[in-house]
Design an enzyme around this catalytic site. Structure first.
Site, PDB file in Angstrom:
ATOM      1  N   ASP A  67      39.002  35.932  28.306  1.00  0.00           N
ATOM      2  CA  ASP A  67      39.849  35.106  28.874  1.00  0.00           C
ATOM      3  C   ASP A  67      39.147  33.864  29.553  1.00  0.00           C
ATOM      4  OD1 ASP A  67      39.119  36.730  30.905  1.00  0.00           O
ATOM      5  OD2 ASP A  67      41.036  37.620  31.263  1.00  0.00           O
ATOM      6  N   ASN A 136      47.967  45.139  38.405  1.00  0.00           N
ATOM      7  CA  ASN A 136      49.205  45.306  37.922  1.00  0.00           C
ATOM      8  C   ASN A 136      49.274  46.032  36.440  1.00  0.00           C
ATOM      9  OD1 ASN A 136      48.158  43.484  36.601  1.00  0.00           O
ATOM     10  ND2 ASN A 136      49.784  41.624  37.174  1.00  0.00           N
ATOM     11  N   HIS A 138      47.059  44.806  33.855  1.00  0.00           N
ATOM     12  CA  HIS A 138      46.646  43.932  32.889  1.00  0.00           C
ATOM     13  C   HIS A 138      45.261  44.337  32.597  1.00  0.00           C
ATOM     14  CE1 HIS A 138      45.229  40.866  36.109  1.00  0.00           C
ATOM     15  NE2 HIS A 138      44.155  41.289  35.620  1.00  0.00           N
ATOM     16  N   GLU A 143      49.605  40.024  31.156  1.00  0.00           N
ATOM     17  CA  GLU A 143      50.347  40.475  32.374  1.00  0.00           C
ATOM     18  C   GLU A 143      51.296  41.572  32.003  1.00  0.00           C
ATOM     19  OE1 GLU A 143      48.999  39.931  35.072  1.00  0.00           O
ATOM     20  OE2 GLU A 143      48.786  37.990  35.762  1.00  0.00           O
TER      21      GLU A 143
END
Ligand code: F6R
Length: 244
Positions: A67, A136, A138, A143
């Site tokens: 990313d 979370n 990810h 997400e």
């Protein structure tokens, strides 16, 4: 899923580097999928050590990173390109022309994503994908959502991700709000996946990823369906799984 247990972050980093090093030795022209963030820094330091000792040769290795923040230039010291250069590429004999990170400066999100998918395709897929794990759930910047993503996509970062990444910036306001990320589909197509997870703050999500339901609300839970995943985790990260 193989769980490779380490006593602490240093041992975890050595174990992850051993796996990646073995991949490079077995296939010198392999394609590595790489991650940024705090978790893999120790792994990269260990890989550099093995290179300096003459045990690893990166001259034929190609890489694709997961990313990049949308809007950051490669020269920006918070960009993931900058991170990769300073934490690994500048210190080994890799050909930087063979290292790829999404183009954070491409304003057309559809183009940025399509261009990156084309690069991954041209490379013939990923031999080994290294991942960290977000609080979370990810992976990359995929997400929690209603569906799993397939190819590279442009994401709005969640408040918890912005908060977690503020530690790398002068303030929360400076953390970019969007990023380009490889999709879960592309990650799942990697032949082998190695996830590095460290610290007590990751124990709850690691338990959900390994032992909870497979759901896009916990994107990394998709890894349960992959045939070759090794989770390299320290005792603190494994503490809630151990307790079961
Ligand atoms: C980074 C990335 C993220 C991180 C995750 C964990 O390229 O894709 O998914 O791996 O946010 O970050 P750390 O390791 O800083 O806890």
């Amino acid at each position: 899923m193989i769980i490779c247990r380490a006593k602490d972050y240093d041992e975890l980093s050595r174990r992850a580097a051993n796996i990646i090093g073995a991949q490079i030795i077995m296939k010198p022209d392999c394609v590595l999928g790489l991650a940024t963030g705090g978790s893999p820094v120790g792994t990269y330091k260990e890989l550099i050590k093995r290179y300096e000792m003459g045990d690893l040769d990166f001259s034929q290795v190609s890489t694709v990173n997961l990313d990049e923040y949308r809007g950051l230039s490669p020269e920006n010291d918070q960009s993931y390109r900058y991170f990769m250069n300073t934490n690994l590429f500048n210190h080994v004999n890799i050909d930087k022309a063979c290292t790829h990170v999404p183009n954070g400066l491409e304003p057309d999100a559809d183009k940025a994503c399509a261009d990156y998918d084309a690069i991954i395709d041209e490379m013939g897929g990923i031999d080994l994908q290294l991942l960290g794990l977000g609080h979370n759930g990810h992976i990359g910047f995929n997400e929690p959502a209603d569906t799993f993503t397939l190819g590279t996509n442009c994401v709005d970062l969640q408040a918890s991700t912005i908060e977690a990444n503020t530690r790398f910036f002068a303030s929360a306001d400076e953390v970019p709000r969007q990023a380009y990320t490889m999709g879960i589909g592309s990650i799942m197509q990697a032949k082998k996946i190695v996830v590095v997870v460290s610290g007590k703050d990751k124990a709850k999500i690691l338990r959900e990823v390994v032992a909870g339901p497979i759901t896009p609300r916990v994107p990394a839970s998709a890894l349960q369906l992959h045939p070759d995943v090794t989770i390299v985790a320290d005792e603190a990260a494994l503490s809630l799984l151990d307790a079961e």
